[in-house]
Design a protein around this motif. Structure first.
Motif, PDB file in Angstrom:
ATOM      1  N   GLY A 148      -0.801   5.816  -4.026  1.00 20.17           N
ATOM      2  CA  GLY A 148      -1.712   5.775  -3.032  1.00 20.17           C
ATOM      3  C   GLY A 148      -1.339   5.467  -1.689  1.00 20.17           C
ATOM      4  O   GLY A 148      -0.002   5.348  -1.443  1.00 20.17           O
ATOM      5  N   ASP A 149      -2.141   5.387  -0.422  1.00 17.66           N
ATOM      6  CA  ASP A 149      -1.724   5.419   0.919  1.00 17.66           C
ATOM      7  C   ASP A 149      -2.028   3.921   1.361  1.00 17.66           C
ATOM      8  O   ASP A 149      -2.152   3.982   2.746  1.00 17.66           O
ATOM      9  CB  ASP A 149      -2.298   6.507   1.670  1.00 17.66           C
ATOM     10  N   HIS A 150      -2.106   2.986   0.599  1.00 16.75           N
ATOM     11  CA  HIS A 150      -2.351   1.630   1.224  1.00 16.75           C
ATOM     12  C   HIS A 150      -1.115   1.218   1.963  1.00 16.75           C
ATOM     13  O   HIS A 150       0.092   1.524   1.706  1.00 16.75           O
ATOM     14  CB  HIS A 150      -2.673   0.642   0.319  1.00 16.75           C
ATOM     15  N   THR A 162       1.810  -0.864   0.855  1.00 18.71           N
ATOM     16  CA  THR A 162       2.797  -0.328  -0.083  1.00 18.71           C
ATOM     17  C   THR A 162       3.350   1.057  -0.182  1.00 18.71           C
ATOM     18  O   THR A 162       4.140   1.750  -0.763  1.00 18.71           O
ATOM     19  CB  THR A 162       2.220  -0.423  -1.788  1.00 18.71           C
ATOM     20  N   ARG A 196      -8.007  -4.938  -5.779  1.00 19.48           N
ATOM     21  CA  ARG A 196      -7.354  -3.810  -5.968  1.00 19.48           C
ATOM     22  C   ARG A 196      -5.872  -3.949  -6.072  1.00 19.48           C
ATOM     23  O   ARG A 196      -5.273  -4.606  -5.192  1.00 19.48           O
ATOM     24  CB  ARG A 196      -7.569  -2.836  -4.543  1.00 19.48           C
ATOM     25  N   LEU A 247      -2.004  -3.633  -6.066  1.00 25.63           N
ATOM     26  CA  LEU A 247      -0.895  -2.490  -5.182  1.00 25.63           C
ATOM     27  C   LEU A 247       0.167  -2.444  -5.921  1.00 25.63           C
ATOM     28  O   LEU A 247       0.864  -1.429  -5.509  1.00 25.63           O
ATOM     29  CB  LEU A 247      -0.870  -3.193  -3.772  1.00 25.63           C
ATOM     30  N   TRP A 264      -2.148  -7.803  -4.391  1.00 26.07           N
ATOM     31  CA  TRP A 264      -3.209  -6.973  -4.451  1.00 26.07           C
ATOM     32  C   TRP A 264      -4.007  -7.337  -3.310  1.00 26.07           C
ATOM     33  O   TRP A 264      -3.651  -8.303  -2.395  1.00 26.07           O
ATOM     34  CB  TRP A 264      -4.039  -7.548  -5.834  1.00 26.07           C
ATOM     35  N   CYS A 265      -5.261  -6.684  -2.993  1.00 21.82           N
ATOM     36  CA  CYS A 265      -6.024  -6.826  -1.752  1.00 21.82           C
ATOM     37  C   CYS A 265      -7.596  -6.855  -2.263  1.00 21.82           C
ATOM     38  O   CYS A 265      -7.826  -6.292  -3.439  1.00 21.82           O
ATOM     39  CB  CYS A 265      -5.696  -6.107  -0.797  1.00 21.82           C
ATOM     40  N   ARG A 309     -11.046  -9.748   4.868  1.00 27.07           N
ATOM     41  CA  ARG A 309     -10.275  -9.108   4.116  1.00 27.07           C
ATOM     42  C   ARG A 309      -8.958 -10.030   3.479  1.00 27.07           C
ATOM     43  O   ARG A 309      -8.703 -10.941   4.655  1.00 27.07           O
ATOM     44  CB  ARG A 309      -9.543  -7.968   4.798  1.00 27.07           C
ATOM     45  N   LEU A 336      -5.301 -10.304   1.416  1.00 26.03           N
ATOM     46  CA  LEU A 336      -4.148  -9.350   0.772  1.00 26.03           C
ATOM     47  C   LEU A 336      -2.873 -10.469   0.341  1.00 26.03           C
ATOM     48  O   LEU A 336      -2.736 -11.520   1.184  1.00 26.03           O
ATOM     49  CB  LEU A 336      -3.342  -8.557   1.501  1.00 26.03           C
ATOM     50  N   TRP A 376      -3.041  -3.512   7.582  1.00 27.02           N
ATOM     51  CA  TRP A 376      -4.361  -3.150   6.979  1.00 27.02           C
ATOM     52  C   TRP A 376      -5.188  -4.477   7.073  1.00 27.02           C
ATOM     53  O   TRP A 376      -6.441  -4.174   7.196  1.00 27.02           O
ATOM     54  CB  TRP A 376      -4.070  -3.194   5.205  1.00 27.02           C
TER      55      TRP A 376
END
Length: 217
Positions: free
Chosen positions: A126-128, A131, A155, A157, A178-179, A186, A188, A214
């Motif tokens: 993924g594009d987080h 990571t 979620r 990561l 994770w986040c 938010r 993380l 993020w």
């Protein structure tokens, strides 16, 4: 007290990691690279509505034990629910053990670790931002935290490959980073960051930079 976009809190009421000064210095540098100011403090009095209103992100950097006052907890919860952001690093999983809200936003609690040793981090596709800069299989040395349960409502990561080291307790699904969102805020968490030299590692610094990116998006 000066205004800071990133407030790095390093107070400990339990075990204190030798890496805290290195972590604070690195996070200050990374914040500045993102065009933000940063301040490091061990003063629980910083957690007031007025002070937190000036923060883009609060970092709990390897904080252990109960480090906030009751008033600080109230202000911090309101800050997060109202659109604030938290980056919890490494031993922050072992902070505020008797505060239900903190356990809720982390999704789990710290439950020990084996000896420091090399192993493999499995980075979720993924594009987080936290990571995206990392390889799919990242060779790393750390304490490989175990948790009381799988984190809830998050979620994931990155995970630990428990076949690559000794002492894991989660089996095939061992989250490490994770986040999640908390109302308008938010959060993380990364379990990595035990050793001072971690904060000089380019990939780990990219992980932290992405986390800050993020959290402030």
């Amino acid at each position: 007290m000066t205004t800071a976009d990133v407030l790095i809190h390093t107070r400990t009421a339990g075990y204190r990691h030798d890496s805290i000064p290195d972590g604070a210095a690195a996070l200050t540098e990374l914040a500045q690279e993102l065009g933000r100011t940063a301040e490091t403090t061990e003063d629980p009095g910083a957690f007031t509505p007025e002070r937190l209103a000036r923060c883009a992100v609060v970092v709990l950097l390897s904080t252990t034990g109960n480090v906030l006052t009751p008033e600080g907890r109230t202000a911090f919860e309101a800050y997060l629910r109202g659109g604030g952001a938290l980056l919890a690093v490494h031993a922050a999983a072992n902070a505020e053990p008797d505060w239900p809200f903190y356990g809720e936003i982390l999704g789990t609690r710290f439950d020990g670790h084996p000896e420091v040793q090399p192993g493999t981090v499995l980075v979720a596709p993924g594009d987080h931002p936290a990571t995206a800069p990392l390889p799919a299989r990242w060779q790393w040395t750390d304490e490989w935290y175990n948790f009381t349960s799988a984190p809830r409502g998050v979620r994931v990561l990155a995970r630990a490959d428990e076949t690559s080291y000794r002492g894991g307790t989660h089996g095939d699904d061992h989250p490490l980073a994770w986040c999640r969102e908390v109302d308008r805020g938010r959060v993380l968490f990364t379990a990595l960051g035990h050793a001072p030299e971690a904060y000089r590692d380019p990939l780990f610094r990219a992980h932290l930079t992405g986390a800050l990116t993020w959290l402030t998006a």
